[in-house]
Design an enzyme around this catalytic site. Structure first.
Site, PDB file in Angstrom:
ATOM      1  CG  MET A  30     -24.494 -15.197   3.390  1.00  0.00           C
ATOM      2  SD  MET A  30     -25.635 -15.591   1.811  1.00  0.00           S
ATOM      3  CE  MET A  30     -24.294 -16.628   0.979  1.00  0.00           C
ATOM      4  N   GLY A  31     -22.998 -17.579   7.308  1.00  0.00           N
ATOM      5  CA  GLY A  31     -22.856 -18.714   8.322  1.00  0.00           C
ATOM      6  C   GLY A  31     -22.331 -19.909   7.567  1.00  0.00           C
ATOM      7  N   GLY A  36     -11.882 -19.520   6.955  1.00  0.00           N
ATOM      8  CA  GLY A  36     -11.894 -18.397   6.183  1.00  0.00           C
ATOM      9  C   GLY A  36     -12.916 -17.380   6.937  1.00  0.00           C
ATOM     10  CG  HIS A  37     -16.925 -17.520   7.364  1.00  0.00           C
ATOM     11  ND1 HIS A  37     -17.289 -18.815   6.906  1.00  0.00           N
ATOM     12  CD2 HIS A  37     -17.540 -16.740   6.614  1.00  0.00           C
ATOM     13  CE1 HIS A  37     -17.881 -18.771   5.995  1.00  0.00           C
ATOM     14  NE2 HIS A  37     -18.347 -17.610   5.659  1.00  0.00           N
ATOM     15  CG  ASP A 147     -17.200 -13.372  -1.628  1.00  0.00           C
ATOM     16  OD1 ASP A 147     -17.755 -13.773  -2.519  1.00  0.00           O
ATOM     17  OD2 ASP A 147     -16.667 -13.831  -0.774  1.00  0.00           O
ATOM     18  CD  GLN A 150     -19.605  -9.963  -0.587  1.00  0.00           C
ATOM     19  OE1 GLN A 150     -20.671 -10.314  -1.132  1.00  0.00           O
ATOM     20  NE2 GLN A 150     -19.085 -10.108   0.237  1.00  0.00           N
ATOM     21  CB  SER A 182     -16.588 -21.490  -0.590  1.00  0.00           C
ATOM     22  OG  SER A 182     -17.686 -21.546  -0.860  1.00  0.00           O
ATOM     23  CB  SER A 183     -20.483 -22.074   2.958  1.00  0.00           C
ATOM     24  OG  SER A 183     -20.088 -21.159   3.841  1.00  0.00           O
TER      25      SER A 183
HETATM   26  P1  AMP Z   1     -20.388 -15.700   3.028  1.00  0.00           P
HETATM   27  O1  AMP Z   1     -20.713 -16.348   4.378  1.00  0.00           O
HETATM   28  O2  AMP Z   1     -19.944 -16.597   1.879  1.00  0.00           O
HETATM   29  O3  AMP Z   1     -21.141 -14.464   2.735  1.00  0.00           O
HETATM   30  O4  AMP Z   1     -18.922 -14.938   3.575  1.00  0.00           O
HETATM   31  C1  AMP Z   1     -18.991 -13.949   4.532  1.00  0.00           C
HETATM   32  C2  AMP Z   1     -17.595 -13.328   4.375  1.00  0.00           C
HETATM   33  O5  AMP Z   1     -16.660 -14.173   4.400  1.00  0.00           O
HETATM   34  C3  AMP Z   1     -17.453 -12.501   2.848  1.00  0.00           C
HETATM   35  O6  AMP Z   1     -16.543 -11.315   3.399  1.00  0.00           O
HETATM   36  C4  AMP Z   1     -16.470 -13.492   2.198  1.00  0.00           C
HETATM   37  O7  AMP Z   1     -15.713 -12.770   1.343  1.00  0.00           O
HETATM   38  C5  AMP Z   1     -15.619 -13.905   3.517  1.00  0.00           C
HETATM   39  N1  AMP Z   1     -14.968 -15.292   2.999  1.00  0.00           N
HETATM   40  C6  AMP Z   1     -15.626 -16.459   2.619  1.00  0.00           C
HETATM   41  N2  AMP Z   1     -14.710 -17.330   2.317  1.00  0.00           N
HETATM   42  C7  AMP Z   1     -13.476 -16.951   2.481  1.00  0.00           C
HETATM   43  C8  AMP Z   1     -12.128 -17.324   2.437  1.00  0.00           C
HETATM   44  N3  AMP Z   1     -11.805 -18.377   2.046  1.00  0.00           N
HETATM   45  N4  AMP Z   1     -11.118 -16.453   2.482  1.00  0.00           N
HETATM   46  C9  AMP Z   1     -11.414 -15.072   3.040  1.00  0.00           C
HETATM   47  N5  AMP Z   1     -12.631 -14.551   3.313  1.00  0.00           N
HETATM   48  C10 AMP Z   1     -13.500 -15.768   2.842  1.00  0.00           C
END
Ligand code: AMP
Length: 276
Positions: A30-31, A36-37, A147, A150, A182-183
């Site tokens: 989701m940007g 992490g991303h 997640d 998910q 986390s964003s």
């Molecule tokens: P999001 O942008 O929050 O939807 O995350 C996109 C992807 O990045 C999802 O598969 C999340 O599980 C993963 N993600 C987000 N934060 C982390 C993190 N700290 N460590 C590992 N994966 C992450």
């Protein structure tokens, strides 16, 4: 690096890579990309051509959630992905979900954990992931273990629909204090962020109690919840489950997972840790 918003163009690019005999990986996000991303993207790059999708998916936000305020930074994201040499940034326009009448729903895993607190959330997630998988038709799709529920749901969906994609889990990336990146961490001020770091510390201390021989889930959960409340978290849940998320465990075993969702300063945080 191709930057695409039109789904026909995304399909064309996928066909071109395929005709070249290339393997394709998809990293949905989701940007407002953080390390992490980017770590997921780095993993994906080992497997062939990489599509990173950026889409703040309205289907997965409840009416009182933060869809409008969700952090966005398209320019910054594109720059980060350019530096990693990603092949395609796919930023679908809103037609990808507008007037959508067909949904993917799970009737088992979605009724637990986050699903109880975010009605409709996982239906929104599965529906957008199914759309992205249909457009990009990747060999591999990568998801972070932050997640965890998910990841399990998407893995199950891919199995149930006999999809030719391998769902690839990537470990959680944490800040130095242990807080899972986390964003949404951007919502915190400095003091709040320090407090947020306690979530991981408490989950880790719970894991250490297990390691010392305390295996009754009720006791472990009681410890974690009390510590979380003491540190000013509002607790949605702390659960100990088997790693496929089929059952709550009465007696915790190595390989099980502690999952938690809490709120701090109005920000919802999730985290998890494996028992070892
Ligand atoms: P999001 O942008 O929050 O939807 O995350 C996109 C992807 O990045 C999802 O598969 C999340 O599980 C993963 N993600 C987000 N934060 C982390 C993190 N700290 N460590 C590992 N994966 C992450």
């Amino acid at each position: 690096m191709e930057i695409i918003t039109d789904l026909k163009e995304a399909k064309e690019l996928r066909k071109m890579f395929r005709n070249d005999g290339q393997k394709i990986s998809l990293v949905p996000t989701m940007g407002k990309l953080h390390y992490g991303h980017l770590n997921i993207v780095k993993n994906a790059l080992k497997y062939g051509k990489v599509f990173v999708s950026i889409y703040v998916n309205p289907l997965q936000f409840g009416p009182s959630e933060d869809f409008n305020n969700y952090p966005r930074d398209i320019e910054g994201d594109i720059e980060k992905l350019r530096q990693l040499n990603v092949d395609c940034v796919y930023m679908p326009d809103e037609t990808i979900t507008k007037n959508n009448k067909t949904f993917i729903t799970d009737d088992f895993f979605s009724n637990k954990l986050c699903g109880l607190y975010r009605p409709g959330h996982f239906q929104g997630v599965l529906t957008i992931v199914m759309k992205l998988l249909s457009i990009v038709q990747p060999d591999f799709a990568f998801f972070g273990l932050k997640d965890y529920q998910q990841y399990i749901l998407i893995k199950k969906m891919a199995e149930d629909f006999f999809m030719d994609v391998k769902i690839m889990p990537v470990p959680i990336v944490r800040e130095e204090c242990g807080l899972a990146m986390s964003s949404r961490n951007l919502y915190f001020n400095v003091t709040e962020k320090e407090k947020a770091c306690n979530l991981y510390k408490i989950l880790n201390n719970t894991r250490l109690l297990f390691k010392k021989g305390k295996t009754l889930s009720e006791n472990l959960k009681h410890f974690a919840i009390k510590e979380l409340i003491d540190k000013n978290f509002t607790v949605e849940y702390v659960e100990i489950m088997d790693k496929e998320l089929i059952d709550r465990k009465k007696t915790a075993e190595t390989g099980d997972i502690i999952l938690s969702a809490v709120k701090l300063a109005g920000v919802r945080l999730i985290d998890n840790i494996f028992l070892e």
